[in-house]
Design a protein around this motif. Structure first.
Motif, PDB file in Angstrom:
ATOM      1  N   GLU A  37       0.861  -1.182   0.000  1.00 17.41           N
ATOM      2  CA  GLU A  37       0.000   0.000   0.000  1.00 17.41           C
ATOM      3  C   GLU A  37       0.895   1.229   0.000  1.00 17.41           C
ATOM      4  OE1 GLU A  37      -3.921   0.394   2.141  1.00 17.41           O
ATOM      5  OE2 GLU A  37      -2.650   1.699   3.367  1.00 17.41           O
ATOM      6  N   ALA A  49      -4.729   6.189  -0.212  1.00 18.32           N
ATOM      7  CA  ALA A  49      -3.734   5.139  -0.438  1.00 18.32           C
ATOM      8  C   ALA A  49      -4.090   4.346  -1.689  1.00 18.32           C
ATOM      9  CB  ALA A  49      -3.658   4.205   0.756  1.00 18.32           C
ATOM     10  N   GLY A  51      -3.346   0.590  -3.355  1.00 22.31           N
ATOM     11  CA  GLY A  51      -2.877  -0.717  -2.918  1.00 22.31           C
ATOM     12  C   GLY A  51      -2.990  -1.769  -3.999  1.00 22.31           C
ATOM     13  N   TYR A  88      -8.005   1.816  -4.558  1.00 21.67           N
ATOM     14  CA  TYR A  88      -7.632   3.172  -4.167  1.00 21.67           C
ATOM     15  C   TYR A  88      -8.582   3.603  -3.058  1.00 21.67           C
ATOM     16  CZ  TYR A  88      -6.067   7.955  -4.226  1.00 21.67           C
ATOM     17  OH  TYR A  88      -5.533   9.153  -3.853  1.00 21.67           O
ATOM     18  N   ARG A  89      -8.021   3.955  -1.907  1.00 24.15           N
ATOM     19  CA  ARG A  89      -8.830   4.384  -0.768  1.00 24.15           C
ATOM     20  C   ARG A  89      -8.836   5.912  -0.679  1.00 24.15           C
ATOM     21  NH1 ARG A  89      -6.219   2.100   3.183  1.00 24.15           N
ATOM     22  NH2 ARG A  89      -5.124   4.005   3.789  1.00 24.15           N
ATOM     23  N   THR A  99     -13.549   3.101  -1.014  1.00 24.98           N
ATOM     24  CA  THR A  99     -12.496   2.369  -1.703  1.00 24.98           C
ATOM     25  C   THR A  99     -13.045   1.605  -2.899  1.00 24.98           C
ATOM     26  OG1 THR A  99     -11.396   2.065   0.435  1.00 24.98           O
ATOM     27  CG2 THR A  99     -10.627   0.695  -1.393  1.00 24.98           C
TER      28      THR A  99
END
Length: 128
Positions: A37, A49, A51, A88-89, A99
């Motif tokens: 991440e 973030a 990931g 993608y958060r 997310t």
């Protein structure tokens, strides 16, 4: 199960997870996943973030035995199911994350003849 996370540098976290089911009638008795991440500092979204993860799920002996009779599942399970995820958060606010993600699944259910599946999803986290 076991889980390990290791921060590498300012914004990157590497992770791995291993789990094993030792009792019961389960499809998968072992799972191994790993990924990374990347925090959003590099694009001025420190709370966001990006990931990526990958993993394998091992079909249990009991499940393979049940699916060997084609009437029970329509196929004979073997080996592993493989998967990957990209997400993608977004931090929307102090208590809300959203997310979107894409998951790729090869050999779903341990079926070697099954087509690869791609699934888009959306998760939300509300925390108070």
């Amino acid at each position: 199960g076991r889980s390990a996370d290791q921060r590498v540098g300012e914004s990157v976290t590497l992770f791995t997870r291993f789990g094993r089911e030792m009792h019961g009638q389960v499809r998968f008795d072992r799972a191994l996943t790993f990924g990374a991440e990347i925090g959003g500092n590099g694009w001025r979204r420190a709370q966001d973030a990006l990931g990526v993860a990958a993993g394998v799920l091992h079909t249990s002996d009991a499940y393979r035995d049940r699916t060997a009779d084609a009437r029970s599942a329509g196929y004979s399970a073997t080996g592993t199911e493989q998967l990957a995820e990209l997400y993608y958060r977004f931090r929307i606010g102090e208590h809300v994350d959203v997310t979107p993600d894409v998951q790729w699944i090869r050999r779903p259910g341990g079926d070697p003849a099954a087509p690869t599946i791609v699934v888009a999803g959306l998760r939300a986290r509300l925390g108070f």
